[in-house]
Design a protein around this motif. Sequence first.
Motif, PDB file in Angstrom:
ATOM      1  N   MET A   1       0.816  -1.185   0.000  1.00 16.36           N
ATOM      2  CA  MET A   1       0.000   0.000   0.000  1.00 16.36           C
ATOM      3  C   MET A   1       0.868   1.261   0.000  1.00 16.36           C
ATOM      4  O   MET A   1       0.516   2.252  -0.610  1.00 16.36           O
ATOM      5  N   LEU A   2       2.000   1.199   0.685  1.00 13.15           N
ATOM      6  CA  LEU A   2       2.892   2.359   0.751  1.00 13.15           C
ATOM      7  C   LEU A   2       3.480   2.673  -0.621  1.00 13.15           C
ATOM      8  O   LEU A   2       3.568   3.848  -1.007  1.00 13.15           O
ATOM      9  N   ALA A   3       3.849   1.646  -1.356  1.00  8.57           N
ATOM     10  CA  ALA A   3       4.405   1.870  -2.695  1.00  8.57           C
ATOM     11  C   ALA A   3       3.351   2.473  -3.617  1.00  8.57           C
ATOM     12  O   ALA A   3       3.644   3.398  -4.383  1.00  8.57           O
ATOM     13  N   TYR A   4       2.119   1.996  -3.518  1.00  8.54           N
ATOM     14  CA  TYR A   4       1.036   2.546  -4.330  1.00  8.54           C
ATOM     15  C   TYR A   4       0.795   4.012  -3.968  1.00  8.54           C
ATOM     16  O   TYR A   4       0.612   4.853  -4.846  1.00  8.54           O
ATOM     17  N   GLY A   5       0.808   4.315  -2.688  1.00  6.32           N
ATOM     18  CA  GLY A   5       0.638   5.699  -2.248  1.00  6.32           C
ATOM     19  C   GLY A   5       1.752   6.601  -2.748  1.00  6.32           C
ATOM     20  O   GLY A   5       1.516   7.749  -3.121  1.00  6.32           O
ATOM     21  N   ALA A   6       2.967   6.089  -2.764  1.00  2.00           N
ATOM     22  CA  ALA A   6       4.096   6.883  -3.243  1.00  2.00           C
ATOM     23  C   ALA A   6       4.022   7.094  -4.753  1.00  2.00           C
ATOM     24  O   ALA A   6       4.294   8.186  -5.244  1.00  2.00           O
ATOM     25  N   ILE A   7       3.636   6.057  -5.477  1.00  2.00           N
ATOM     26  CA  ILE A   7       3.568   6.160  -6.939  1.00  2.00           C
ATOM     27  C   ILE A   7       2.483   7.148  -7.363  1.00  2.00           C
ATOM     28  O   ILE A   7       2.672   7.930  -8.293  1.00  2.00           O
ATOM     29  N   ILE A   8       1.361   7.145  -6.682  1.00  4.08           N
ATOM     30  CA  ILE A   8       0.256   8.041  -7.029  1.00  4.08           C
ATOM     31  C   ILE A   8       0.381   9.378  -6.286  1.00  4.08           C
ATOM     32  O   ILE A   8       0.177  10.453  -6.859  1.00  4.08           O
ATOM     33  N   GLY A   9       0.742   9.340  -5.014  1.00  2.00           N
ATOM     34  CA  GLY A   9       0.712  10.526  -4.172  1.00  2.00           C
ATOM     35  C   GLY A   9       1.810  11.533  -4.448  1.00  2.00           C
ATOM     36  O   GLY A   9       1.565  12.742  -4.430  1.00  2.00           O
ATOM     37  N   LEU A  10       3.012  11.079  -4.692  1.00  2.00           N
ATOM     38  CA  LEU A  10       4.118  12.020  -4.899  1.00  2.00           C
ATOM     39  C   LEU A  10       3.959  12.851  -6.173  1.00  2.00           C
ATOM     40  O   LEU A  10       4.107  14.078  -6.112  1.00  2.00           O
ATOM     41  N   PRO A  11       3.645  12.261  -7.315  1.00  2.00           N
ATOM     42  CA  PRO A  11       3.415  13.113  -8.492  1.00  2.00           C
ATOM     43  C   PRO A  11       2.206  14.042  -8.327  1.00  2.00           C
ATOM     44  O   PRO A  11       2.241  15.195  -8.751  1.00  2.00           O
ATOM     45  N   THR A  12       1.159  13.550  -7.693  1.00  2.00           N
ATOM     46  CA  THR A  12      -0.015  14.385  -7.456  1.00  2.00           C
ATOM     47  C   THR A  12       0.341  15.562  -6.562  1.00  2.00           C
ATOM     48  O   THR A  12      -0.053  16.703  -6.819  1.00  2.00           O
TER      49      THR A  12
END
Length: 107
Positions: free
Chosen positions: A1-12
């Motif tokens: 879940m953390l990797a998914y959050g980083a992949i979506i959250g950081l660019p956003t």
Amino acid sequence: MLAYGAIIGLPTSFICCWLVGAPILKRIMRKPISAPKAAATGSGIALVLALLYIPARVVDRIVANDPNGFFTGAGWLLLAQITAVFMGFGAVVALFVWFVIGEPDQI
């Protein structure tokens, strides 16, 4: 879940900061800026980002069907405290950037 959050959250997050901060900084940096003005600008940009966060938080609570989670006095106080700390960090970051970049040269 953390990797998914980083992949979506950081660019956003980067795009949101760029869309909010870039126009403000472009306008402010046209003139020489003092340290207090830099701190106020950084704090103001953080406030705008925090104000954009509030409707998202309200919609999240409505979707989660949790009417008491955010609209209580303690929920609003927590939001105010987090916003104040975020604005403080914005001011510190702006002062750091002002210190590193410095005043423009007089031509």
